[in-house]
Design a protein around this motif. Sequence first.
Motif, PDB file in Angstrom:
ATOM      1  N   ASN A 189       0.848  -1.184   0.000  1.00  0.00           N
ATOM      2  CA  ASN A 189       0.000   0.000   0.000  1.00  0.00           C
ATOM      3  C   ASN A 189       0.887   1.238   0.000  1.00  0.00           C
ATOM      4  N   THR A 214       0.444   4.161   0.920  1.00  0.00           N
ATOM      5  CA  THR A 214       0.305   5.087   2.051  1.00  0.00           C
ATOM      6  C   THR A 214       0.844   4.513   3.359  1.00  0.00           C
ATOM      7  N   GLN A 267      -0.462  10.166   0.351  1.00  0.00           N
ATOM      8  CA  GLN A 267      -1.741  10.109  -0.354  1.00  0.00           C
ATOM      9  C   GLN A 267      -2.047  11.430  -1.047  1.00  0.00           C
ATOM     10  N   LYS A 288      -1.458   4.264   8.125  1.00  0.00           N
ATOM     11  CA  LYS A 288      -1.992   4.007   6.783  1.00  0.00           C
ATOM     12  C   LYS A 288      -3.265   4.819   6.605  1.00  0.00           C
ATOM     13  N   VAL A 289      -3.431   5.424   5.443  1.00  0.00           N
ATOM     14  CA  VAL A 289      -4.644   6.187   5.161  1.00  0.00           C
ATOM     15  C   VAL A 289      -5.798   5.201   4.973  1.00  0.00           C
ATOM     16  N   ASN A 290      -6.829   5.318   5.815  1.00  0.00           N
ATOM     17  CA  ASN A 290      -7.995   4.444   5.699  1.00  0.00           C
ATOM     18  C   ASN A 290      -8.973   4.933   4.637  1.00  0.00           C
ATOM     19  N   ARG A 291      -9.127   6.259   4.578  1.00  0.00           N
ATOM     20  CA  ARG A 291     -10.071   6.810   3.606  1.00  0.00           C
ATOM     21  C   ARG A 291      -9.794   8.283   3.387  1.00  0.00           C
ATOM     22  N   ALA A 292      -9.895   8.715   2.149  1.00  0.00           N
ATOM     23  CA  ALA A 292      -9.771  10.127   1.807  1.00  0.00           C
ATOM     24  C   ALA A 292     -11.154  10.658   1.467  1.00  0.00           C
ATOM     25  N   MET A 343      -8.677  13.434   5.351  1.00  0.00           N
ATOM     26  CA  MET A 343      -8.491  11.985   5.274  1.00  0.00           C
ATOM     27  C   MET A 343      -8.285  11.430   6.676  1.00  0.00           C
ATOM     28  N   ILE A 401      -9.168   6.950  -2.128  1.00  0.00           N
ATOM     29  CA  ILE A 401      -8.438   5.716  -1.831  1.00  0.00           C
ATOM     30  C   ILE A 401      -9.135   4.564  -2.549  1.00  0.00           C
ATOM     31  N   GLU A 405      -8.791  -3.736   3.863  1.00  0.00           N
ATOM     32  CA  GLU A 405      -8.759  -2.311   3.560  1.00  0.00           C
ATOM     33  C   GLU A 405     -10.149  -1.795   3.197  1.00  0.00           C
ATOM     34  N   TYR A 460     -11.977   1.224   5.072  1.00  0.00           N
ATOM     35  CA  TYR A 460     -12.496   2.321   4.254  1.00  0.00           C
ATOM     36  C   TYR A 460     -13.946   2.622   4.625  1.00  0.00           C
TER      37      TYR A 460
END
Length: 614
Positions: free
Chosen positions: A29, A31, A70, A100-104, A109, A151, A158, A162
């Motif tokens: 991933n 991010t 991201q 880690k970016v879960n959601r933008a 985000m 994302i 993931e 998200y």
Amino acid sequence: MSSRLSGDLERDEVEEEEEEEEEEGERANPTVVRMSQIVMPCHSNHRQELSVGQLLKWMDSTACLSAERQAGSPCVTASMDDIHFDHTISVGQVVNIKAKVNRAFNTSMEVGIQVNCEDLFSDRHWRVCNACATFVTQRTNAGKKVVLKPIVPQTQKEQVEYSVAAERRRVRMVHDDIIKDLLSHGFIQQADNSAVGNAVAAEKTKVESVELVLPPHANHQLNTFGGQIMAWMVNVAMIAASRLCQAHPTLRTIDMFKFRGPSQVGDRLLLRAIVNNAFKNSMEVGVRAEAYQEEGPNRHINSAFMTFEVLDDHRTPCTLPRIRPEPLEGERRFQEAIARKKIRLDRKYIISRTQAEVPRSVPWDPRNQVYLSYNNVSALKMLAARNKWRLSSEKDKVRLYTLEQKSTLSFRVEAEVDVPAHTAFRLLAELSNRPSWDTHYLSCELIHRVDDEDFLYRVVTPSVHRRSAASPSSASQVEGILHDFILLASKRNPCGSGDPYVIALRSVSLPTYPPTEGYNRGEVLCAGFTILETENNMSLISYYNQASPEVLPYISNDIAGLSSSFYHTFCSCRQYLTENKLQFTSEEQRGQSQVTDTDRTTRDSETDSVSLQL
């Protein structure tokens, strides 16, 4: 938890998460950012333990780097959700942080942060804390906001993160409103100051400290580093807590950090802390950070609330002195601390319930509805995302899967149906219609419509006990007793492409609907439907149930292959959806036609009105 058993359990959870990632073959991933730091004496406090301020700096740095990967542009911390510290970390141990970016979303985000500790000499790993931080991009030179690219989840895990990120965002947005509601409706008892004559005056715990923001305190964008601000806030909160207890306190929980504005090099940061309230074994300290220049007004840039404990030599919380609040503002803070504690305990109670606890149902009331709904939906999504489901049987493309997890047994029944996903969702979400196709639902009464997404039902089901040849009379008596359930039904539309429709069910308790004679009150841990859109306007419908003792006798026969009730029930469900598909579509078209006619009439009347005015 500090026992060896609890440590082993947490180590198992950490290893299980790592094993899941390996089994899923998780792609790299872009991010994901990892940081590992060995705790040196310069990072520690007087007890040779990692200071929370230093840990927050590392967490914020790791999360910021993930967010910027991201965004492709500079990012700043907007908030950090509640953090509960399960363990302390000693000098010489290693801190492993993963972000880690879960959601933008549009311009913000959510970044998930996991903190684990590693002992190099014993090869032990355990979880320290988890957190979710919200980051926003800085505006361009022209003053425009940077719109984030979405994302694209690569794995099922993931996808769940998200989707659940949207649920957490809902909770953040209403958190302050819940506190205001608790206070305005008088659910918090007033303090009896006369009963605490020996209480410590809150004024004695006040702390004020000024920090000059120098270049080493700035991030790579020349703004004051968010982690540094949080560390300074923890420092003054620690002093305030020490003044009450006259001992060295331990930080256990931080309620959400909210950054209300930026700060730059050259700013003076005024940090104020005071003990808002002291409970039996814990105290809440409120911290406020303001920034100012040599000239100009103070700017409120951050607030936080921190819960401390004082531990004895056996790591047991000590009893704390009571606090006597200041008039007016102090009394307001005193009451708000009680409200925050109630919310914190409600949330912890709701989210940490296990199958072994009796009763498993959480009391429902309007003030914990948001957390119950969040837990209801996220629990079902996380159950669906488990990767160790085993196919037990299949008949006419109806598949039965099972999942064994320590002390719980779950099952999943799924099949593809020639019905559009949104239609299947609308039909199945009408839980009152379920008795027409599910023989295990004798009745389903709508008790309360909470809002457009949450509903309370009373469901009556037949007894799951089978007649025994050895004692027919007693078995007959047991068989005559029906089961009833008080269920919270939470429905959600997809959060994005590839996300399913969700209808989540869990038991709650209501004082107005206590257990009654003639019914055995049952409890549902986690159940419900996920409906995923597939090709050719069809949908994949999956039904989940985390088995509780009330339904275990029924499902054990099905899993063992001794009964086909799962299959027949699902076939009835498919027939119900197919038969009502056309009727639902025609009703939907009529509704759209009525809306069009209404719009046309409105436009005509508006035209006539304009003509008359002319």
